[in-house]
Design a protein around this motif. Structure first.
Motif, PDB file in Angstrom:
ATOM      1  N   ALA A  31       0.857  -1.184   0.000  1.00 54.67           N
ATOM      2  CA  ALA A  31       0.000   0.000   0.000  1.00 54.67           C
ATOM      3  C   ALA A  31       0.892   1.233   0.000  1.00 54.67           C
ATOM      4  O   ALA A  31       1.754   1.378   0.871  1.00 54.67           O
ATOM      5  N   ILE A  32       0.690   2.097  -0.982  1.00 51.56           N
ATOM      6  CA  ILE A  32       1.455   3.345  -1.083  1.00 51.56           C
ATOM      7  C   ILE A  32       0.521   4.484  -0.676  1.00 51.56           C
ATOM      8  O   ILE A  32      -0.535   4.681  -1.284  1.00 51.56           O
ATOM      9  N   SER A  33       0.915   5.229   0.343  1.00 51.78           N
ATOM     10  CA  SER A  33       0.126   6.380   0.788  1.00 51.78           C
ATOM     11  C   SER A  33      -0.057   7.368  -0.350  1.00 51.78           C
ATOM     12  O   SER A  33       0.748   7.424  -1.282  1.00 51.78           O
ATOM     13  N   GLY A  34      -1.112   8.169  -0.230  1.00 51.90           N
ATOM     14  CA  GLY A  34      -1.362   9.196  -1.236  1.00 51.90           C
ATOM     15  C   GLY A  34      -0.149  10.090  -1.418  1.00 51.90           C
ATOM     16  O   GLY A  34       0.390  10.604  -0.440  1.00 51.90           O
ATOM     17  N   GLN A  35       0.259  10.226  -2.668  1.00 52.02           N
ATOM     18  CA  GLN A  35       1.410  11.058  -2.998  1.00 52.02           C
ATOM     19  C   GLN A  35       0.925  12.351  -3.633  1.00 52.02           C
ATOM     20  O   GLN A  35      -0.014  12.353  -4.431  1.00 52.02           O
ATOM     21  N   CYS A  36       1.579  13.449  -3.265  1.00 51.36           N
ATOM     22  CA  CYS A  36       1.284  14.763  -3.824  1.00 51.36           C
ATOM     23  C   CYS A  36       2.516  15.263  -4.568  1.00 51.36           C
ATOM     24  O   CYS A  36       3.560  14.625  -4.548  1.00 51.36           O
ATOM     25  N   LEU A  61       5.463   8.114  -6.805  1.00 54.36           N
ATOM     26  CA  LEU A  61       4.931   6.745  -6.734  1.00 54.36           C
ATOM     27  C   LEU A  61       5.989   5.744  -7.187  1.00 54.36           C
ATOM     28  O   LEU A  61       6.153   4.688  -6.563  1.00 54.36           O
ATOM     29  N   CYS A  64       8.406   5.190  -4.403  1.00 56.13           N
ATOM     30  CA  CYS A  64       7.812   4.384  -3.324  1.00 56.13           C
ATOM     31  C   CYS A  64       7.732   2.916  -3.731  1.00 56.13           C
ATOM     32  O   CYS A  64       8.054   2.030  -2.928  1.00 56.13           O
ATOM     33  N   THR A  79      -5.989   5.212  -6.762  1.00 51.88           N
ATOM     34  CA  THR A  79      -7.074   6.093  -6.346  1.00 51.88           C
ATOM     35  C   THR A  79      -6.571   7.519  -6.520  1.00 51.88           C
ATOM     36  O   THR A  79      -5.528   7.889  -5.969  1.00 51.88           O
ATOM     37  N   GLU A 123      -3.844  14.217  -5.463  1.00 47.81           N
ATOM     38  CA  GLU A 123      -3.140  13.243  -4.641  1.00 47.81           C
ATOM     39  C   GLU A 123      -3.501  11.863  -5.202  1.00 47.81           C
ATOM     40  O   GLU A 123      -4.655  11.640  -5.578  1.00 47.81           O
ATOM     41  N   GLU A 125      -2.954   7.573  -4.599  1.00 48.14           N
ATOM     42  CA  GLU A 125      -2.446   6.435  -3.827  1.00 48.14           C
ATOM     43  C   GLU A 125      -2.454   5.191  -4.718  1.00 48.14           C
ATOM     44  O   GLU A 125      -3.177   5.152  -5.718  1.00 48.14           O
TER      45      GLU A 125
END
Length: 133
Positions: A31-36, A61, A64, A79, A123, A125
């Protein structure tokens, strides 16, 4: 070895445009946290520019995924959160530079009223599946 299965259009559903309806696989879940659109120092890249922000996000991304031993080929779900749905073409263009457009992941896109900093436009993810170590 990881095995991913993509089903773009299950029986009885309208065709998915720019995504697969279903993706499944076996292996280790990531799981990759939301990236900005932030650089390595936390500065916003491309203020006011959805194309520049989308490119920075997909680069983040990629980094990550690499840290987890994965690539974009392993992504099963994206997402996307955008402050304006009109930014989706920029997201798709950046995505298509990194992902196989024949085997796209499952995907959701949501317009939100704001992100944690007002100059951020989106953002994203990701979830991925890779072979067990």
């Amino acid at each position: 070895m990881t095995s991913l299965t993509h089903i773009a259009t299950p029986d009885g559903l309208a065709p998915g445009v720019n995504y697969s309806h279903v993706v499944w696989g076996t292996g280790r879940f990531i799981a990759i946290s939301g990236q900005c659109a932030l650089d390595e120092k936390g500065n916003v890249v491309g203020e006011g520019d959805p194309v520049a922000q989308a490119r920075q996000i997909f680069e983040n991304l990629r980094r990550c995924l690499e840290a987890a031993g994965a690539t974009f080929d392993d992504v099963v779900k994206l997402t996307v959160f955008v402050t304006d749905i009109a930014h989706l073409p920029a997201v798709r263009a950046a995505r298509d530079e990194h992902l196989d457009t024949v085997r796209l992941p499952a995907s959701s896109a949501v317009q939100v009223s704001a992100l944690f900093r007002p100059e951020l436009l989106m953002e994203i993810e990701a979830f991925a599946v890779v072979a067990d170590r």
